[in-house]
Design a protein around this motif. Sequence first.
Motif, PDB file in Angstrom:
ATOM      1  N   SER A  32      31.261  21.309  69.653  1.00 17.38           N
ATOM      2  CA  SER A  32      30.826  22.575  69.058  1.00 17.38           C
ATOM      3  C   SER A  32      31.136  22.649  67.566  1.00 17.38           C
ATOM      4  O   SER A  32      30.444  23.334  66.813  1.00 17.38           O
ATOM      5  CB  SER A  32      31.480  23.752  69.781  1.00 17.38           C
ATOM      6  OG  SER A  32      32.894  23.672  69.693  1.00 17.38           O
ATOM      7  N   THR A  33      32.160  21.903  67.113  1.00 21.20           N
ATOM      8  CA  THR A  33      32.511  21.887  65.686  1.00 21.20           C
ATOM      9  C   THR A  33      32.284  20.516  65.045  1.00 21.20           C
ATOM     10  O   THR A  33      32.493  20.354  63.845  1.00 21.20           O
ATOM     11  CB  THR A  33      33.982  22.287  65.490  1.00 21.20           C
ATOM     12  OG1 THR A  33      34.816  21.358  66.198  1.00 21.20           O
ATOM     13  CG2 THR A  33      34.229  23.695  66.011  1.00 21.20           C
ATOM     14  N   ASN A  34      31.876  19.537  65.867  1.00 23.31           N
ATOM     15  CA  ASN A  34      31.704  18.155  65.393  1.00 23.31           C
ATOM     16  C   ASN A  34      32.955  17.684  64.652  1.00 23.31           C
ATOM     17  O   ASN A  34      32.882  17.161  63.538  1.00 23.31           O
ATOM     18  CB  ASN A  34      30.470  18.029  64.495  1.00 23.31           C
ATOM     19  CG  ASN A  34      30.093  16.570  64.233  1.00 23.31           C
ATOM     20  OD1 ASN A  34      30.447  15.687  65.019  1.00 23.31           O
ATOM     21  ND2 ASN A  34      29.384  16.326  63.139  1.00 23.31           N
ATOM     22  N   THR A  35      34.097  17.840  65.306  1.00 25.12           N
ATOM     23  CA  THR A  35      35.376  17.487  64.701  1.00 25.12           C
ATOM     24  C   THR A  35      36.081  16.430  65.539  1.00 25.12           C
ATOM     25  O   THR A  35      36.181  16.560  66.767  1.00 25.12           O
ATOM     26  CB  THR A  35      36.291  18.717  64.592  1.00 25.12           C
ATOM     27  OG1 THR A  35      35.621  19.720  63.827  1.00 25.12           O
ATOM     28  CG2 THR A  35      37.600  18.357  63.905  1.00 25.12           C
ATOM     29  N   LEU A  36      36.566  15.400  64.873  1.00 25.36           N
ATOM     30  CA  LEU A  36      37.345  14.342  65.520  1.00 25.36           C
ATOM     31  C   LEU A  36      38.814  14.544  65.182  1.00 25.36           C
ATOM     32  O   LEU A  36      39.178  14.748  64.024  1.00 25.36           O
ATOM     33  CB  LEU A  36      36.884  12.965  65.043  1.00 25.36           C
ATOM     34  CG  LEU A  36      37.495  11.759  65.771  1.00 25.36           C
ATOM     35  CD1 LEU A  36      36.934  11.643  67.184  1.00 25.36           C
ATOM     36  CD2 LEU A  36      37.226  10.470  64.984  1.00 25.36           C
ATOM     37  N   THR A  37      39.662  14.473  66.214  1.00 25.85           N
ATOM     38  CA  THR A  37      41.082  14.763  66.046  1.00 25.85           C
ATOM     39  C   THR A  37      41.916  13.725  66.776  1.00 25.85           C
ATOM     40  O   THR A  37      41.504  13.226  67.837  1.00 25.85           O
ATOM     41  CB  THR A  37      41.412  16.165  66.613  1.00 25.85           C
ATOM     42  OG1 THR A  37      40.605  17.139  65.953  1.00 25.85           O
ATOM     43  CG2 THR A  37      42.878  16.525  66.412  1.00 25.85           C
ATOM     44  N   LYS A  38      43.066  13.409  66.222  1.00 24.37           N
ATOM     45  CA  LYS A  38      44.005  12.556  66.927  1.00 24.37           C
ATOM     46  C   LYS A  38      44.435  13.240  68.215  1.00 24.37           C
ATOM     47  O   LYS A  38      44.808  14.411  68.220  1.00 24.37           O
ATOM     48  CB  LYS A  38      45.229  12.283  66.046  1.00 24.37           C
ATOM     49  CG  LYS A  38      46.269  11.376  66.688  1.00 24.37           C
ATOM     50  CD  LYS A  38      47.452  11.173  65.751  1.00 24.37           C
ATOM     51  CE  LYS A  38      48.505  10.288  66.401  1.00 24.37           C
ATOM     52  NZ  LYS A  38      49.674  10.075  65.507  1.00 24.37           N
ATOM     53  N   TRP A  39      44.394  12.506  69.293  1.00 23.63           N
ATOM     54  CA  TRP A  39      44.719  13.057  70.608  1.00 23.63           C
ATOM     55  C   TRP A  39      46.216  12.907  70.854  1.00 23.63           C
ATOM     56  O   TRP A  39      46.739  11.799  70.950  1.00 23.63           O
ATOM     57  CB  TRP A  39      43.900  12.319  71.650  1.00 23.63           C
ATOM     58  CG  TRP A  39      44.102  12.696  73.081  1.00 23.63           C
ATOM     59  CD1 TRP A  39      44.764  13.770  73.585  1.00 23.63           C
ATOM     60  CD2 TRP A  39      43.602  11.961  74.213  1.00 23.63           C
ATOM     61  NE1 TRP A  39      44.728  13.772  74.945  1.00 23.63           N
ATOM     62  CE2 TRP A  39      44.010  12.673  75.367  1.00 23.63           C
ATOM     63  CE3 TRP A  39      42.855  10.794  74.365  1.00 23.63           C
ATOM     64  CZ2 TRP A  39      43.698  12.222  76.663  1.00 23.63           C
ATOM     65  CZ3 TRP A  39      42.540  10.357  75.636  1.00 23.63           C
ATOM     66  CH2 TRP A  39      42.948  11.063  76.770  1.00 23.63           C
ATOM     67  N   THR A  40      46.890  14.034  70.917  1.00 20.61           N
ATOM     68  CA  THR A  40      48.316  14.050  71.233  1.00 20.61           C
ATOM     69  C   THR A  40      48.563  15.019  72.380  1.00 20.61           C
ATOM     70  O   THR A  40      47.760  15.919  72.634  1.00 20.61           O
ATOM     71  CB  THR A  40      49.157  14.475  70.016  1.00 20.61           C
ATOM     72  OG1 THR A  40      48.700  15.757  69.553  1.00 20.61           O
ATOM     73  CG2 THR A  40      49.050  13.452  68.888  1.00 20.61           C
ATOM     74  N   ALA A  41      49.671  14.841  73.041  1.00 26.21           N
ATOM     75  CA  ALA A  41      50.007  15.698  74.174  1.00 26.21           C
ATOM     76  C   ALA A  41      50.740  16.938  73.686  1.00 26.21           C
ATOM     77  O   ALA A  41      51.588  16.864  72.806  1.00 26.21           O
ATOM     78  CB  ALA A  41      50.864  14.937  75.169  1.00 26.21           C
TER      79      ALA A  41
END
Length: 534
Positions: free
Chosen positions: A159-168
Amino acid sequence: MAKSKSRDSHYDVTFCVKGVNTSTAFGQQPAGTTPVGVNVRAFDYLDRQRGGSRPGISKFISTRPNGANAIQLLDYTMDTTIATPTNTQKMNANRTPFLFAVAGGTAYNGRNGAWTAASLAIAPNAPTLSSTVRVMRSAYNSLVLFIVDGENYNYWVPSTNTLTKWTATAGTLPLDTNSKPARLICTWRARTVLAGLPADPNNWFMSAVYQGEGVGGGIDWDYAPATTTVTQAVSGNNAPAGLCSDIVTALVPYSDDILIMGGDHTIFAMNGDPMNGGRIDLVSDRVGFAWGDAWCKDAFGTIYFMSNTGSVYTLVPGQKPVKLSSAIDNHMMRLSMDSINVRLQWDENLQGCHVYTTELAAAASCTHYFWERRTGGWWMDEFANTNHNPLTCVNFDGNSPDDRVSLIGGWDGYVRGWNLADGDDDGSDIESSVVLGPMLTAGFDELIAKDMQAVLGVDSGDVNFAVHVGATAEAALASTAVVTGTWSAARNLTSPVRRAGHAIYIKLTSSSQWSMEGIRVLLAGTGKVRKRGV
């Protein structure tokens, strides 16, 4: 099989709709099959069962997301939060499909015929995607796409076309003793499931069940919360179900009750949630899964997968695997599994299963396979342009008919789709060939083919024909053609042959889109087989 009488008789040759079969004696070719079938199909470009060239591929989006960088990942996601419905009576009033791609280590959103690079979150959540790994994997869970590349964890919000580092947000994402992340991923029971840690290959990991909090169903990895619940995160080394006894090579979410875990030489099924009494049951201790995404599922729930030995099987939970590729196993079992990327893709438009076997080192000549459900036949597919060989694939389910298509991502950075009407592969000719026969008698009598007449489709391209004869079917198949020519669309004039042999084949080749109605051959016998015959 042709008659052995000496008088003239007509022999009707139809297309080998049951596909390639190279498992029998040359002279005992099963009815309706062929020893050679490259870039052809039983159902032609009009979707009629009469035989002809296979469908082609064309660009789904006219531009490349990242220049000549190969496509590393394709996926398809859905978002229902950004569209403003103009007609709430429509089922898809706010249904917004997204095509996602990674090329050269950069993520892109493919929408409305164009690519847009994903925005990157800032530190400390800045993402990193590998630009060197050939293949990545992903899983969609609650409006978020989670991505593994064997080096990093990331997620993408469509929905925002955003890539983010995946952390818990709780606990930690799985890493092995060498700090290497998972390489396999799927979504099951609203949990994000991970496996394939290089130094912990028997283990599996599941996030907490997504219950509407946060960005999606892959952020809670706390295996020991203060209060134990049936929805908490769980892994093989802390669950009663335990580890897999084999290396996990594939994750196949079948239903809410069953998760198939493919092994190196075994198959297991997780039956029920592991935090609520679920257990791991052995399905097969003789067949395993090829690494990665070497599987697909059709609309009826049948799983198709390539095994650890190269054969293709079907699997329905509760039953044993059934081999599907016996007719061409002497081709498939020669595959070098450590140098290729195997992907299976169910194509509902073409009603069959693509088996892609692309070399990973560089763009190179490859043979792929297609199983046609309506006839049960196998065919071999080759791309003249090696850049077209698929590294990744996805079935895109858009809102318009042209957007419901099986897509592949190639070495040259383009995303292309299979299209029944396409007569070439994005500008490259489709070099098709098929062998019809052998024509021979039950008594091994010598036959003479006097002439033949072909009827092709009324809009068929030209087809080259070649007649091969020999003392045996095997010799005839390997022989030099004795008569050649070209047929054109619709009914053709009779072509003289006047060649004799104990076995006769007709080979058809073309670089055009073509189809055939049938071929009639005028045959005559010449007597019993010679005792010292050649």
